[in-house]
Design a protein around this motif. Structure first.
Motif, PDB file in Angstrom:
ATOM      1  N   LEU A   4      52.251 -41.288  54.539  1.00  0.00           N
ATOM      2  CA  LEU A   4      52.464 -42.202  53.472  1.00  0.00           C
ATOM      3  C   LEU A   4      53.540 -41.761  52.464  1.00  0.00           C
ATOM      4  O   LEU A   4      54.599 -42.479  51.991  1.00  0.00           O
ATOM      5  CB  LEU A   4      51.252 -42.131  52.234  1.00  0.00           C
ATOM      6  CG  LEU A   4      50.069 -43.143  53.158  1.00  0.00           C
ATOM      7  CD1 LEU A   4      48.819 -43.183  52.182  1.00  0.00           C
ATOM      8  CD2 LEU A   4      50.481 -44.742  53.053  1.00  0.00           C
ATOM      9  N   TRP A   6      56.833 -44.085  51.486  1.00  0.00           N
ATOM     10  CA  TRP A   6      57.226 -44.134  50.380  1.00  0.00           C
ATOM     11  C   TRP A   6      58.719 -43.704  49.683  1.00  0.00           C
ATOM     12  O   TRP A   6      59.221 -44.394  48.970  1.00  0.00           O
ATOM     13  CB  TRP A   6      56.032 -43.691  49.224  1.00  0.00           C
ATOM     14  CG  TRP A   6      54.841 -44.618  49.623  1.00  0.00           C
ATOM     15  CD1 TRP A   6      54.828 -45.770  49.947  1.00  0.00           C
ATOM     16  CD2 TRP A   6      53.509 -44.220  48.909  1.00  0.00           C
ATOM     17  NE1 TRP A   6      53.283 -46.366  49.916  1.00  0.00           N
ATOM     18  CE2 TRP A   6      52.715 -45.281  49.757  1.00  0.00           C
ATOM     19  CE3 TRP A   6      53.159 -43.022  48.386  1.00  0.00           C
ATOM     20  CZ2 TRP A   6      51.041 -45.248  49.247  1.00  0.00           C
ATOM     21  CZ3 TRP A   6      51.576 -43.003  48.475  1.00  0.00           C
ATOM     22  CH2 TRP A   6      50.586 -43.911  48.733  1.00  0.00           C
ATOM     23  N   MET A  42      53.225 -49.574  52.678  1.00  0.00           N
ATOM     24  CA  MET A  42      52.070 -48.997  53.597  1.00  0.00           C
ATOM     25  C   MET A  42      52.006 -49.869  54.623  1.00  0.00           C
ATOM     26  O   MET A  42      51.961 -49.386  55.869  1.00  0.00           O
ATOM     27  CB  MET A  42      50.792 -48.634  52.720  1.00  0.00           C
ATOM     28  CG  MET A  42      49.854 -48.228  53.772  1.00  0.00           C
ATOM     29  SD  MET A  42      48.068 -47.660  53.029  1.00  0.00           S
ATOM     30  CE  MET A  42      47.646 -49.240  52.507  1.00  0.00           C
TER      31      MET A  42
END
Length: 325
Positions: A56, A60, A282
């Motif tokens: 993640l 991001w 995501m």
């Protein structure tokens, strides 16, 4: 003298600008460099949360302008809630049952209620597996009476799962020899024959159970329909789960169990646009999640609200409405 006063005022002004630029955590605020710091509280390095948290952070950082995300190894769900509450993490991995207790001020959060916790998405099932060795002669949950049973570390999510499942089956801690053991301690003691059974809350297949199965014939203790129905009627965050045959060596039949859900949560104060972008990116980068851990393939927008036990963050709500979920 005027120059000295001017110089002093300039220093004070610059210091004030610097402090303002290092704005607070938990709100999605920017740093002085325009970066958005995202501390992701995960779990132990050998678990599932940590590699997914690392994935993640990578997603991001690559896809959200100014994002500076890092994954932190922690004591998992309960510890993560406290990090979020104290402003030391922006995003946390947490079981949906722990999130429920947090929001409602029950169980381990009875005197530590935190109503500002909000959900981003549910991720994948974490199944409560009740494992024993075949040579112990335990075939049903009723057979646990009088046995040495590892129920998880005291105050842990696993321990609460164990107590609630036993309660639904009509068994109290007075009926068994309770062993408050952590995940790894339970696995080692079961391998050595010092305990008779253990509750393990984790995505299957679980490495520790595979390790036991490599040395001993194991049995996964199934739950009967009445126990499952009683449990879910009282605690709606549980879901009925079937552990497929051959998940573990020597396990030749499907086994009925129950699961809670792993999920992501943030503070109610977290920036709406940032939350929206985090959920969106995501789901748009599932291949990276799958590369990080097998359970990454279960993280889909179709199931992102299943088992959501607390209110959704407005940023997440915006995303799910946008895709018609």
């Amino acid at each position: 003298m005027g120059r000295k006063i001017l110089a002093l005022l300039t220093v004070v002004l610059l210091a004030a600008v610097f402090v303002a630029g290092c704005g607070g955590s938990n709100t999605g605020g920017q740093s002085s460099g325009g970066q958005k710091f995202i501390n992701i509280a995960t779990g132990g390095t050998s678990g599932t949360y940590y590699p997914l948290g690392g994935a993640l952070a990578e997603i991001w950082n690559k896809n959200i302008q100014g994002a500076n995300a890092t994954a932190q190894s922690t004591g998992a769900s309960v510890a993560n809630v406290n990090l979020l509450k104290d402003g030391k993490a922006e995003v946390i991995f947490v079981q949906n049952d722990i999130a429920y207790y947090t929001y409602n001020g029950t169980e381990m959060f009875k005197d530590n209620k935190y109503e500002d916790i909000r959900g981003l998405a549910t991720l994948y099932p974490e199944t409560i597996q009740i494992v024993t060795r075949a040579d112990k002669g335990i075939k049903a949950i009723a057979d646990l009476k009088g046995k040495k049973v590892a129920v998880g570390a005291a105050g842990s999510g696993t321990e609460t799962n164990a107590r609630q499942i036993l309660e639904a089956a009509g068994i109290t801690y007075n009926d068994i020899q309770v062993q408050y053991l952590s995940f790894s301690e339970a696995a080692n003691n079961l391998k050595d024959g010092n305990i008779d059974a253990a509750f393990v809350t984790a995505g299957y297949p679980t490495a520790a159970i595979q390790d036991i199965a490599a040395q001993h014939k194991i049995v996964l203790i199934p739950l009967d329909d009445k126990t499952v129905e009683t449990l879910i009627s009282k605690y709606p965050f549980y879901t009925r789960t079937v552990i497929p045959a051959n998940t573990y060596s020597g396990q030749t039949e499907d086994v009925v169990a129950v699961s809670v859900k792993a999920m992501l949560a943030v503070s109610a104060k977290y920036d709406e646009d940032m939350a929206y972008q985090m959920v969106k990116t995501m789901y748009e980068n599932q291949e990276r999640l799958k590369a990080a851990h097998k359970n990454g393939e279960l993280i889909t927008p179709d199931t992102g609200k299943e088992g959501m036990s607390i209110p959704l963050h407005p940023g997440a709500e915006k995303y799910f409405k946008e895709i018609g979920k």
